[in-house]
Write a protein that holds these residues in place. Structure first.
Motif, PDB file in Angstrom:
ATOM      1  N   LEU A  17       0.815  -1.219   0.000  1.00 25.64           N
ATOM      2  CA  LEU A  17       0.000   0.000   0.000  1.00 25.64           C
ATOM      3  C   LEU A  17       0.850   1.271   0.000  1.00 25.64           C
ATOM      4  O   LEU A  17       0.538   2.232  -0.704  1.00 25.64           O
ATOM      5  CB  LEU A  17      -0.943  -0.002   1.194  1.00 25.64           C
ATOM      6  N   THR A  18       1.916   1.283   0.785  1.00 25.92           N
ATOM      7  CA  THR A  18       2.773   2.468   0.792  1.00 25.92           C
ATOM      8  C   THR A  18       3.530   2.606  -0.526  1.00 25.92           C
ATOM      9  O   THR A  18       3.763   3.717  -0.997  1.00 25.92           O
ATOM     10  CB  THR A  18       3.765   2.444   1.959  1.00 25.92           C
ATOM     11  N   THR A  39       5.835   6.197   8.611  1.00 27.74           N
ATOM     12  CA  THR A  39       4.509   6.586   9.083  1.00 27.74           C
ATOM     13  C   THR A  39       3.651   5.350   9.353  1.00 27.74           C
ATOM     14  O   THR A  39       2.955   5.280  10.372  1.00 27.74           O
ATOM     15  CB  THR A  39       3.820   7.489   8.050  1.00 27.74           C
ATOM     16  N   ALA A  40       3.714   4.376   8.453  1.00 30.81           N
ATOM     17  CA  ALA A  40       2.949   3.140   8.652  1.00 30.81           C
ATOM     18  C   ALA A  40       3.434   2.396   9.891  1.00 30.81           C
ATOM     19  O   ALA A  40       2.621   1.835  10.642  1.00 30.81           O
ATOM     20  CB  ALA A  40       3.062   2.250   7.420  1.00 30.81           C
ATOM     21  N   SER A  41       4.745   2.408  10.130  1.00 29.70           N
ATOM     22  CA  SER A  41       5.251   1.733  11.327  1.00 29.70           C
ATOM     23  C   SER A  41       4.788   2.465  12.588  1.00 29.70           C
ATOM     24  O   SER A  41       4.494   1.835  13.603  1.00 29.70           O
ATOM     25  CB  SER A  41       6.771   1.610  11.294  1.00 29.70           C
ATOM     26  N   GLY A  42       4.691   3.780  12.525  1.00 26.49           N
ATOM     27  CA  GLY A  42       4.159   4.538  13.656  1.00 26.49           C
ATOM     28  C   GLY A  42       2.696   4.231  13.914  1.00 26.49           C
ATOM     29  O   GLY A  42       2.264   4.134  15.070  1.00 26.49           O
ATOM     30  N   VAL A  82       8.605  -3.088  13.872  1.00 27.80           N
ATOM     31  CA  VAL A  82      10.057  -3.280  13.769  1.00 27.80           C
ATOM     32  C   VAL A  82      10.455  -3.596  12.326  1.00 27.80           C
ATOM     33  O   VAL A  82      11.446  -3.070  11.811  1.00 27.80           O
ATOM     34  CB  VAL A  82      10.519  -4.391  14.733  1.00 27.80           C
ATOM     35  N   GLY A  83       9.680  -4.442  11.660  1.00 30.35           N
ATOM     36  CA  GLY A  83       9.981  -4.795  10.280  1.00 30.35           C
ATOM     37  C   GLY A  83       9.899  -3.622   9.323  1.00 30.35           C
ATOM     38  O   GLY A  83      10.798  -3.413   8.490  1.00 30.35           O
ATOM     39  N   LEU A  84       8.842  -2.839   9.434  1.00 31.17           N
ATOM     40  CA  LEU A  84       8.683  -1.696   8.534  1.00 31.17           C
ATOM     41  C   LEU A  84       9.719  -0.620   8.793  1.00 31.17           C
ATOM     42  O   LEU A  84      10.279  -0.033   7.859  1.00 31.17           O
ATOM     43  CB  LEU A  84       7.276  -1.101   8.667  1.00 31.17           C
ATOM     44  N   PHE A  85       9.993  -0.342  10.054  1.00 30.60           N
ATOM     45  CA  PHE A  85      11.000   0.662  10.372  1.00 30.60           C
ATOM     46  C   PHE A  85      12.381   0.189   9.949  1.00 30.60           C
ATOM     47  O   PHE A  85      13.195   0.970   9.453  1.00 30.60           O
ATOM     48  CB  PHE A  85      10.981   1.017  11.855  1.00 30.60           C
ATOM     49  N   GLY A  86      12.667  -1.096  10.133  1.00 31.06           N
ATOM     50  CA  GLY A  86      13.944  -1.647   9.663  1.00 31.06           C
ATOM     51  C   GLY A  86      14.096  -1.546   8.161  1.00 31.06           C
ATOM     52  O   GLY A  86      15.173  -1.216   7.659  1.00 31.06           O
TER      53      GLY A  86
END
Length: 92
Positions: A17-18, A39-42, A82-86
């Motif tokens: 989606l992002t 933003t999605a990870s937040g 954690v996965g998205l921010f990584g």
């Protein structure tokens, strides 16, 4: 193992989606996609805090009659965070 499968599934949906949003609005600029992933990870972290902290009660924990529990969904959201921010840190 079921938790990791759900986390990978939600990560794939969020990445897709992002990525689509970045492609349609900014011609797939990697820096914009990086910010969308952060933003999605937040958002997933906020969901984890709400589901795991505010909505969990002692009575719901003791009953355990459901197929899924709020604590598990909170952990899944933390794994996705954690996965998205990584992944966002890997992008240039």
């Amino acid at each position: 193992m079921r938790l990791f499968a759900w986390a990978i599934g939600w990560m794939a949906v969020a990445i897709f989606l992002t990525g689509i949003t970045s492609y349609l609005s900014y011609d797939f600029n990697l820096q914009v996609w990086q910010m969308h992933l952060r933003t999605a990870s937040g958002v997933f972290f906020m969901i984890a805090l709400i589901v795991g902290g505010v909505l969990t009660t002692d009575a719901a924990y003791r009953s355990r009659k459901r197929f899924f529990y709020r604590e598990e969904w909170s952990f899944i959201c933390l794994l996705v965070t954690v996965g998205l921010f990584g992944l966002s840190l890997i992008l240039p």
